[in-house]
Design a protein around this motif. Structure first.
Motif, PDB file in Angstrom:
ATOM      1  N   UNK A  44       0.834  -1.203   0.000  1.00 53.21           N
ATOM      2  CA  UNK A  44       0.000   0.000   0.000  1.00 53.21           C
ATOM      3  C   UNK A  44       0.869   1.254   0.000  1.00 53.21           C
ATOM      4  N   UNK A  45       1.892   1.252   0.838  1.00 52.26           N
ATOM      5  CA  UNK A  45       2.744   2.444   0.952  1.00 52.26           C
ATOM      6  C   UNK A  45       3.452   2.739  -0.366  1.00 52.26           C
ATOM      7  N   UNK A  46       3.830   1.700  -1.098  1.00 50.94           N
ATOM      8  CA  UNK A  46       4.527   1.904  -2.368  1.00 50.94           C
ATOM      9  C   UNK A  46       3.619   2.523  -3.427  1.00 50.94           C
ATOM     10  N   UNK A  47       2.314   2.431  -3.252  1.00 52.78           N
ATOM     11  CA  UNK A  47       1.375   2.948  -4.243  1.00 52.78           C
ATOM     12  C   UNK A  47       0.747   4.279  -3.838  1.00 52.78           C
ATOM     13  N   UNK A  48       1.216   4.871  -2.765  1.00 48.70           N
ATOM     14  CA  UNK A  48       0.735   6.194  -2.383  1.00 48.70           C
ATOM     15  C   UNK A  48       1.280   7.226  -3.358  1.00 48.70           C
ATOM     16  N   UNK A  49       0.449   8.123  -3.870  1.00 45.12           N
ATOM     17  CA  UNK A  49       0.881   8.972  -4.985  1.00 45.12           C
ATOM     18  C   UNK A  49       1.637  10.230  -4.597  1.00 45.12           C
ATOM     19  N   UNK A  50       1.646  10.654  -3.334  1.00 43.94           N
ATOM     20  CA  UNK A  50       2.238  11.954  -2.995  1.00 43.94           C
ATOM     21  C   UNK A  50       2.964  11.867  -1.666  1.00 43.94           C
ATOM     22  N   UNK A  51       3.839  12.870  -1.429  1.00 44.46           N
ATOM     23  CA  UNK A  51       4.548  12.955  -0.156  1.00 44.46           C
ATOM     24  C   UNK A  51       3.573  13.203   0.998  1.00 44.46           C
ATOM     25  N   UNK A  52       2.510  13.941   0.729  1.00 45.51           N
ATOM     26  CA  UNK A  52       1.531  14.183   1.789  1.00 45.51           C
ATOM     27  C   UNK A  52       0.895  12.887   2.257  1.00 45.51           C
ATOM     28  N   UNK A  53       0.507  12.035   1.298  1.00 49.73           N
ATOM     29  CA  UNK A  53      -0.124  10.774   1.657  1.00 49.73           C
ATOM     30  C   UNK A  53       0.853   9.856   2.381  1.00 49.73           C
ATOM     31  N   UNK A  54       2.106   9.852   1.966  1.00 50.68           N
ATOM     32  CA  UNK A  54       3.100   9.020   2.657  1.00 50.68           C
ATOM     33  C   UNK A  54       3.335   9.523   4.079  1.00 50.68           C
ATOM     34  N   UNK A  55       3.347  10.830   4.252  1.00 50.38           N
ATOM     35  CA  UNK A  55       3.510  11.381   5.596  1.00 50.38           C
ATOM     36  C   UNK A  55       2.322  11.019   6.477  1.00 50.38           C
ATOM     37  N   UNK A  56       1.117  11.132   5.944  1.00 51.56           N
ATOM     38  CA  UNK A  56      -0.073  10.787   6.719  1.00 51.56           C
ATOM     39  C   UNK A  56      -0.051   9.330   7.166  1.00 51.56           C
ATOM     40  N   UNK A  57       0.217   8.416   6.242  1.00 47.57           N
ATOM     41  CA  UNK A  57       0.210   6.996   6.566  1.00 47.57           C
ATOM     42  C   UNK A  57       1.332   6.670   7.548  1.00 47.57           C
ATOM     43  N   UNK A  58       2.498   7.297   7.376  1.00 45.72           N
ATOM     44  CA  UNK A  58       3.603   7.049   8.301  1.00 45.72           C
ATOM     45  C   UNK A  58       3.266   7.525   9.709  1.00 45.72           C
ATOM     46  N   UNK A  59       2.566   8.643   9.837  1.00 51.13           N
ATOM     47  CA  UNK A  59       2.158   9.117  11.161  1.00 51.13           C
ATOM     48  C   UNK A  59       1.067   8.216  11.743  1.00 51.13           C
ATOM     49  N   UNK A  60       0.123   7.776  10.907  1.00 46.65           N
ATOM     50  CA  UNK A  60      -0.933   6.900  11.405  1.00 46.65           C
ATOM     51  C   UNK A  60      -0.362   5.608  11.982  1.00 46.65           C
ATOM     52  N   UNK A  61       0.583   5.005  11.270  1.00 42.84           N
ATOM     53  CA  UNK A  61       1.071   3.693  11.666  1.00 42.84           C
ATOM     54  C   UNK A  61       2.121   3.771  12.762  1.00 42.84           C
ATOM     55  N   UNK A  62       2.629   4.955  13.076  1.00 45.94           N
ATOM     56  CA  UNK A  62       3.632   5.080  14.139  1.00 45.94           C
ATOM     57  C   UNK A  62       3.076   5.706  15.411  1.00 45.94           C
ATOM     58  N   UNK A  63       2.040   6.547  15.294  1.00 44.26           N
ATOM     59  CA  UNK A  63       1.472   7.172  16.484  1.00 44.26           C
ATOM     60  C   UNK A  63       0.255   6.426  17.016  1.00 44.26           C
TER      61      UNK A  63
END
Length: 403
Positions: free
Chosen positions: A201-220
């Motif tokens: 899923x992370x590899x198919x995120x289209x933008x830096x914003x979406x990658x930042x959001x998912x990274x914060x969701x899965x770490x916080x």
């Protein structure tokens, strides 16, 4: 005498709506087919606001009321005269008819209708609906504007007990507030996203914003709405902390996040430097299309759905919170009380759900167990070579592993 109602032939028009109003005193209104606000629902929502419930809670309760009112409008019964028969038929309708089929957005002339045969409602949705409607009629009964008898009563099995009777500690615990038409909600293990699936899923995120959001969701482990409440001054990369507004309490809490989440956040900020308004109290997350608008929960939910569809998975946005909780709970150096604090759980028993092994972990362990059992059985069936035979000769004759 009981009124016979043919629910199989019933078609409920999707009339009325719950509209969001730009008014802090009245954030949501239930509108009837004539375009007028339903005063009974408005009074109930005002009472919820007085009890300190959030606007999102008012929306959730309002959607349950909308389903109930649409059913009453279809059968021609005013909400003040609804009886247990209507409550029973409505509970049956939710269970069997399922979710309504809506008209296609390109064919606006077609009026959507709620007929039988849709996708079934989850038991948790029907249980929440029963609780909301019981509270709705309890409120109107207490203020004298509704029926004397609640159409959604409590379970009759508790009526024969003596008032204030002591419970036998040997008896199984029972829910004294269970409704008569409340379905049984099965206990579910929180669903997390396996590491391989998450990487897809992370590899198919289209933008830096979406990658930042998912990274914060899965770490916080923050809820979707909580992370979107962050303002621009609420980010502290030096301490690896991000501030969110907690659901329910409304308190501001700092949550630790992974270093790569802040790296993706900085890339997003640099990429959108000229398109995002700047201000310490302005939201951190904005839409990518101009004009820039604060990002909403539904937009993030659709973004993650599209990425999951491209990755061939049905993982939901809320599953990222479960994934973070499982990762924290599986760390032996992290006390469970710390996990409870980060997740914002009021009870430790809620956090203990994440001590249940994940399905993929259990399957992997059991498959390894079966392989080991097969290996041991094969070893027991192979007799040892007789004394005096050289192992090298056996390997030449029968191949490696003959012993």
């Amino acid at each position: 005498m009981e009124v016979s109602r043919d629910l199989a032939a019933l078609s409920v028009p999707l009339v009325g709506e719950l509209v969001a109003v730009d008014d802090p005193w009245d954030p949501y209104r239930l509108i009837d087919p004539a375009g007028q606000a339903v005063e009974g629902a408005a009074a109930f929502l005002r009472d919820l606001q007085g009890a300190g419930r959030s606007a999102s809670t008012a929306r959730s309760y309002g959607m349950d009321l909308l389903r109930w009112f649409r059913f009453l409008w279809a059968v021609g019964v005013p909400w003040e005269r609804a009886s247990r028969l209507e409550a029973r038929d409505f509970s049956r309708w939710l269970q069997i008819a399922g979710q309504p089929r809506r008209a296609h957005w390109r064919r606006t002339s077609e009026s959507g209708r709620w007929t039988a045969g849709g996708k079934p409602y989850a038991p948790s949705v029907r249980a929440h609906s029963e609780t909301v409607l019981r509270c709705f009629y309890d409120f109107h009964r207490d203020i004298g504007s509704g029926p004397v008898l609640n159409p959604f009563p409590l379970d009759r099995s508790r009526h024969g007990r003596r008032a204030h009777a002591r419970r036998n500690p040997m008896d199984l615990p029972r829910n004294e507030r269970a409704g008569l038409y409340r379905p049984s909600v099965p206990g579910r293990v929180p669903r997390s996203v396996p590491d391989e699936e998450f990487n897809e899923i992370f590899a198919r995120l289209p933008s830096h914003r979406d990658r930042a959001l998912v990274a914060f969701y899965v770490s916080t482990g923050a809820r979707a709405g909580e992370l979107l409440s962050t303002w621009q001054a609420g980010v502290d990369p030096g301490r690896q902390l991000i501030s969110v507004v907690r659901k329910g309490s409304g308190e501001v809490q700092e949550l630790p996040a992974s270093a790569d989440a802040f790296v993706w956040l900085r890339l997003y900020q640099v990429e959108m430097d000229d398109a995002i308004p700047r201000g310490r109290r302005l939201p951190l997350w904005w839409t990518l299309r101009s004009p820039a608008r604060p990002l909403t929960y539904h937009a993030v939910h659709r973004m993650f759905e599209r990425a999951g569809a491209r990755a061939g998975t049905s993982a939901t946005l809320h599953a990222l919170r479960h994934t973070a909780a499982y990762r924290m709970a599986e760390d032996p150096s992290l006390p469970l009380t710390d996990v409870q604090f980060v997740l914002g759980h009021a009870q430790l028993t809620t956090t203990q759900l994440y001590l249940t092994p994940r399905k993929e972990v259990v399957i992997r362990r059991l498959l390894a167990h079966h392989c080991e059992q097969t290996r041991q059985a094969a070893a027991r069936m192979t007799p040892p070579p007789a004394a005096g035979y050289r192992p090298e000769s056996l390997e030449v004759l029968f191949g490696a592993g003959a012993r």
